[in-house]
Write an enzyme that holds these catalytic residues in place. Sequence first.
Site, short mmCIF file in Angstrom:
data_model
loop_
_atom_site.label_atom_id
_atom_site.label_comp_id
_atom_site.label_asym_id
_atom_site.label_seq_id
_atom_site.Cartn_x
_atom_site.Cartn_y
_atom_site.Cartn_z
N TYR A 182 17.97 -29.24 10.87
CA TYR A 182 18.66 -30.15 9.94
C TYR A 182 17.69 -30.71 8.90
O TYR A 182 17.92 -30.62 7.70
CB TYR A 182 19.29 -31.28 10.75
CG TYR A 182 20.17 -32.23 9.96
CD1 TYR A 182 21.23 -31.75 9.19
CD2 TYR A 182 19.96 -33.60 10.01
CE1 TYR A 182 22.05 -32.62 8.49
CE2 TYR A 182 20.78 -34.48 9.32
CZ TYR A 182 21.83 -33.99 8.56
OH TYR A 182 22.64 -34.86 7.87
N ASP A 183 16.56 -31.26 9.39
CA ASP A 183 15.61 -31.91 8.48
C ASP A 183 15.12 -30.94 7.41
O ASP A 183 15.13 -31.25 6.21
CB ASP A 183 14.37 -32.41 9.24
CG ASP A 183 14.68 -33.36 10.36
OD1 ASP A 183 15.87 -33.51 10.71
OD2 ASP A 183 13.75 -33.97 10.92
N LYS A 207 17.82 -29.60 4.99
CA LYS A 207 18.20 -30.60 3.98
C LYS A 207 17.06 -30.78 2.96
O LYS A 207 17.33 -31.01 1.77
CB LYS A 207 18.55 -31.94 4.63
CG LYS A 207 19.96 -32.00 5.17
CD LYS A 207 21.01 -31.86 4.06
CE LYS A 207 22.43 -32.01 4.57
NZ LYS A 207 23.45 -31.57 3.56
N VAL A 213 24.95 -42.45 18.58
CA VAL A 213 24.81 -43.69 19.36
C VAL A 213 26.06 -44.58 19.27
O VAL A 213 26.51 -45.09 20.30
CB VAL A 213 23.51 -44.42 18.95
CG1 VAL A 213 23.51 -44.89 17.52
CG2 VAL A 213 23.23 -45.56 19.89
N GLY A 249 15.26 -43.65 26.14
CA GLY A 249 13.91 -44.22 26.04
C GLY A 249 13.96 -45.69 26.42
O GLY A 249 14.78 -46.12 27.24
N GLY A 272 14.68 -48.01 24.27
CA GLY A 272 15.65 -48.68 23.40
C GLY A 272 15.01 -49.49 22.29
O GLY A 272 15.69 -50.23 21.58
N ASP A 318 12.57 -38.08 18.38
CA ASP A 318 13.52 -39.14 18.00
C ASP A 318 12.78 -40.14 17.10
O ASP A 318 11.77 -40.72 17.52
CB ASP A 318 13.97 -39.84 19.30
CG ASP A 318 15.20 -40.69 19.11
OD1 ASP A 318 15.21 -41.51 18.17
OD2 ASP A 318 16.15 -40.56 19.91
N PRO A 319 13.21 -40.32 15.84
CA PRO A 319 12.48 -41.24 14.95
C PRO A 319 12.40 -42.66 15.54
O PRO A 319 13.38 -43.17 16.08
CB PRO A 319 13.31 -41.23 13.67
CG PRO A 319 14.02 -39.90 13.70
CD PRO A 319 14.32 -39.65 15.14
N1 UDP Z 1 20.85 -43.03 21.40
C1 UDP Z 1 20.93 -43.70 22.61
N2 UDP Z 1 21.99 -43.46 23.42
C2 UDP Z 1 23.00 -42.60 23.09
C3 UDP Z 1 22.92 -41.91 21.85
C4 UDP Z 1 21.82 -42.14 21.05
O1 UDP Z 1 20.04 -44.50 22.96
O2 UDP Z 1 23.94 -42.44 23.89
C5 UDP Z 1 19.72 -43.32 20.50
C6 UDP Z 1 18.93 -42.10 20.04
O3 UDP Z 1 17.89 -41.83 20.98
C7 UDP Z 1 18.41 -42.58 18.70
C8 UDP Z 1 19.47 -43.54 18.19
O4 UDP Z 1 20.25 -43.90 19.32
O5 UDP Z 1 17.20 -43.29 18.86
C9 UDP Z 1 20.37 -42.94 17.14
O6 UDP Z 1 20.81 -41.72 17.63
P1 UDP Z 1 21.94 -40.88 16.90
O7 UDP Z 1 22.18 -39.66 17.75
O8 UDP Z 1 23.13 -41.74 16.63
O9 UDP Z 1 21.38 -40.47 15.48
P2 UDP Z 1 19.94 -40.24 14.84
O10 UDP Z 1 19.71 -41.45 14.03
O11 UDP Z 1 18.91 -40.09 15.92
O12 UDP Z 1 20.12 -38.99 14.06
#
Ligand code: UDP
Length: 323
Positions: A159-160, A163, A201, A219, A221, A285-286
């Site tokens: 994706y990154d 894009k 999320v 992680g 959180g 994960d950013p």
């Molecule tokens: N995340 C989480 N639990 C979930 C889904 C996602 O803790 O059930 C975390 C994920 O590790 C990330 C953030 O929420 O740090 C956003 O994740 P998302 O998949 O929504 O999109 P991203 O911004 O990573 O593309």
Amino acid sequence: MSKIKLPSTLEGKTILVAGAAGFVPGHLCEFYLGLGAKIIGLDNFITGSRSTVELLSKNKNFEFHECNIFERLPDFSKNKIDFIFSLASPASPIDFDQIPVEIMRVNSEGTLKLLEVARAKGARFLEASTSEVYGDPEIHPQVETYQGNVNPIGPRSCYDESKRFAEAMTMSFHRHYKVDTRIVRIFNTYGPRMRPNDGRVIPNFITQALKNQDITVYGDGQQTRSFCYVSDLVQAIHNVMFCDDPTPFNVGNPDEYTVKQAAETIIKYLGAKSKIAYRPIMQDDPRKRRPDLTKLQKISDYRPKVTFEEGIKRTAEHFKGLK
Ligand code: UDP
């Protein structure tokens, strides 16, 4: 820089929307139908929803073609096209795992085909890029001049990097063929009509909270995201489409939450009895993400209007209504 003048109507204009059955594009189509434009929507339903197309098709100004834009576009030789939105890419980390090659193809071959249409028709073209071009950012908040920290071979790279390629190709068509182009970098967005099982999320936390199930925080959180309600995002994209600057603009909402705070806040807003359950975090994960919106706010009076509380409640109402 002078502020933009937004059109009060788009009657008589035709807008091509690639990815029209998707979550953000569906809302964008509704917005432009409301301004009187004619929309030609394209989607292959790999992640898009047929019910979104059914809803949009109630408007006589909405025409739809089911197609894979990286393979073949419909014949537009007889169409006038004024604006093109390149919004066709799947964008959830679950999609990165399941359909990486389709993601790379839509953002490379698909974007190329749309840019060729823009060139042939003299249409203005907008590439919906992403905050993912910043990768795991080393500067915070992210400004558009930051060139990113992307792992080119990691699980998110389909994706990154595609894009980043789409941005580069958009700028190449702009510089070399003088195509009128715009680029937005979309930050985390949520709202009604997201797929409840999309894996991201906000849909995960809301569907878990509605069932009083454990909220799965990956992680510790402490990673952050800044969540934008979809109608605010559509307004920001619209502002960029009607400015005269081809360089990228961040679009989103700068209200930043740790993922743990987002979990606690959603539990509170929805009155859930859920507890937080920690799960392993995905690779790359950013750690932080928040848009610097200074550039967008120089061209427009953009301010997100929908609070997190209101947005979460509206999204939860939508999920409750799904069977
Ligand atoms: N995340 C989480 N639990 C979930 C889904 C996602 O803790 O059930 C975390 C994920 O590790 C990330 C953030 O929420 O740090 C956003 O994740 P998302 O998949 O929504 O999109 P991203 O911004 O990573 O593309």
